[in-house]
Design an enzyme around this catalytic site. Structure first.
Site, PDB file in Angstrom:
ATOM      1  CB  SER A 140      -0.903  -0.142   1.437  1.00  0.00           C
ATOM      2  OG  SER A 140      -1.487   1.312   1.509  1.00  0.00           O
ATOM      3  CE1 TYR A 153      -3.444  -1.948   5.329  1.00  0.00           C
ATOM      4  CE2 TYR A 153      -3.300   0.046   4.810  1.00  0.00           C
ATOM      5  CZ  TYR A 153      -3.522  -0.974   4.494  1.00  0.00           C
ATOM      6  OH  TYR A 153      -3.623  -1.192   3.220  1.00  0.00           O
TER       7      TYR A 153
END
Ligand SMILES: NC(=O)c1ccc[n+]([C@@H]2O[C@H](COP(=O)([O-])OP(=O)(O)OC[C@H]3O[C@@H](n4cnc5c(N)ncnc54)[C@H](OP(=O)(O)O)[C@@H]3O)[C@@H](O)[C@H]2O)c1
Length: 260
Positions: A140, A153
């Site tokens: 990501s 995350y």
């Protein structure tokens, strides 16, 4: 005529993984599908069956080695060796100071880092034997810097980016390509849970799927999308820490409906 490639996708039941599966089905690819969400997998299977796709679906937790290996074994027995792995299964939630939520951090790493590593481990010996293969890890753009509203995350995706990068040269010498995919915002269950104050520009899972399918065909080292967000994050990545901290202190509370 040669057989179409066998693509194994984890996290296939929802979001980006699901859209990628449907796009690959249109390209006539043979597919192994793995997800922890058995209901989602079943509804995807129904859709694929009516489209006449060639696939085998298996429910498994990618961070549980035994379950994952069983699933991969079952899929390879039916479809033959995996040519391409798309490790897309992922977990993301808000983690904010001062609650460091270590259990969340551990779970996030279990899925986003170890889940990808376990998936690679499950197909790598076969690829090494055959001297060819393609590993696509879905990381990501949130892994480019540490974002204060997604502590766990960001950390897990940064670790995944470094892990895939470190695998790349050694595996390339053995005929295996590694691609690191870094999406920006994609409209899925994962991203819609984030309490942004204003509307955030997101691409659709179908657009993300097109980028991933192109990456499967072209085998780049990196697949960053959308382009505009990739540019923004590349600038953020080079930004001095002092400036980044200032920006986060300003941007965070202005952008989010929660404090950190
Ligand atoms: N959406 C975005 O904006 C965005 C941006 C950048 C990167 N990504 C990455 O893209 C990937 C796909 O995300 P998405 O947005 O499509 O999310 P999603 O809609 O939540 O889909 C993720 C899928 O992975 C499954 N999964 C979660 N944990 C698993 C496990 N331990 N074993 C097997 N399957 C598991 C989920 O099942 P459950 O639904 O049952 O949990 C779900 O079916 C993730 O790696 C994510 O980090 C997403």
């Amino acid at each position: 005529m040669s057989e179409p490639p066998h693509v194994l996708i984890t996290g296939a039941a929802n979001g980006i993984g699901r859209a990628t599966t449907l796009e690959l089905a249109r390209n006539g690819v043979r597919m192994g599908l793995i997800d922890i969400d058995s209901t989602g997998l079943e509804s995807l299977a129904t859709e694929l069956r009516s489209a006449g796709a060639t696939f085998v679906a298996a429910t498994a937790d990618v961070s549980w080695r035994w379950q994952l290996c069983q699933a991969v074994k079952e899929i390879e027995a039916a479809l033959g060796p995996v040519d391409v792995l798309v490790a897309c299964a992922g977990f993301g939630t808000l983690t904010l100071v001062p609650d460091l939520a270590l259990d969340t951090l551990r779970h996030t790493f279990e899925v986003n880092l170890f889940g990808v590593a376990e998936s690679i481990e499950a197909v790598l010996p076969g690829m090494l034997n055959r001297g060819r293969g393609h590993l696509v890890g879905v990381a990501s753009l949130a892994g480019y810097r540490g974002f204060p509203w997604m502590i766990s995350y960001s950390a897990s995706k940064a670790a995944l980016i470094a892990y895939l990068e470190a695998l790349r040269p050694g595996l390339a010498r053995r005929g295996i390509t590694v691609t690191t995919a870094c999406p920006g915002f994609v409209r899925t269950a994962m991203s819609t849970g984030v309490p942004y104050k204003r509307k955030v520009k997101m691409i659709e899972p179908e657009q993300a799927a097109q980028h991933l399918v192109r990456a499967i065909l072209r085998r780049p080292r990196n697949c960053v999308f959308p382009w505009s967000m990739g540019m923004g994050l590349a600038i953020l990545k080079l930004m001095p820490d002092r400036l980044f901290d200032w920006l986060m202190r300003r941007a965070g509370p202005e952008a989010l409906a929660v404090d950190f």
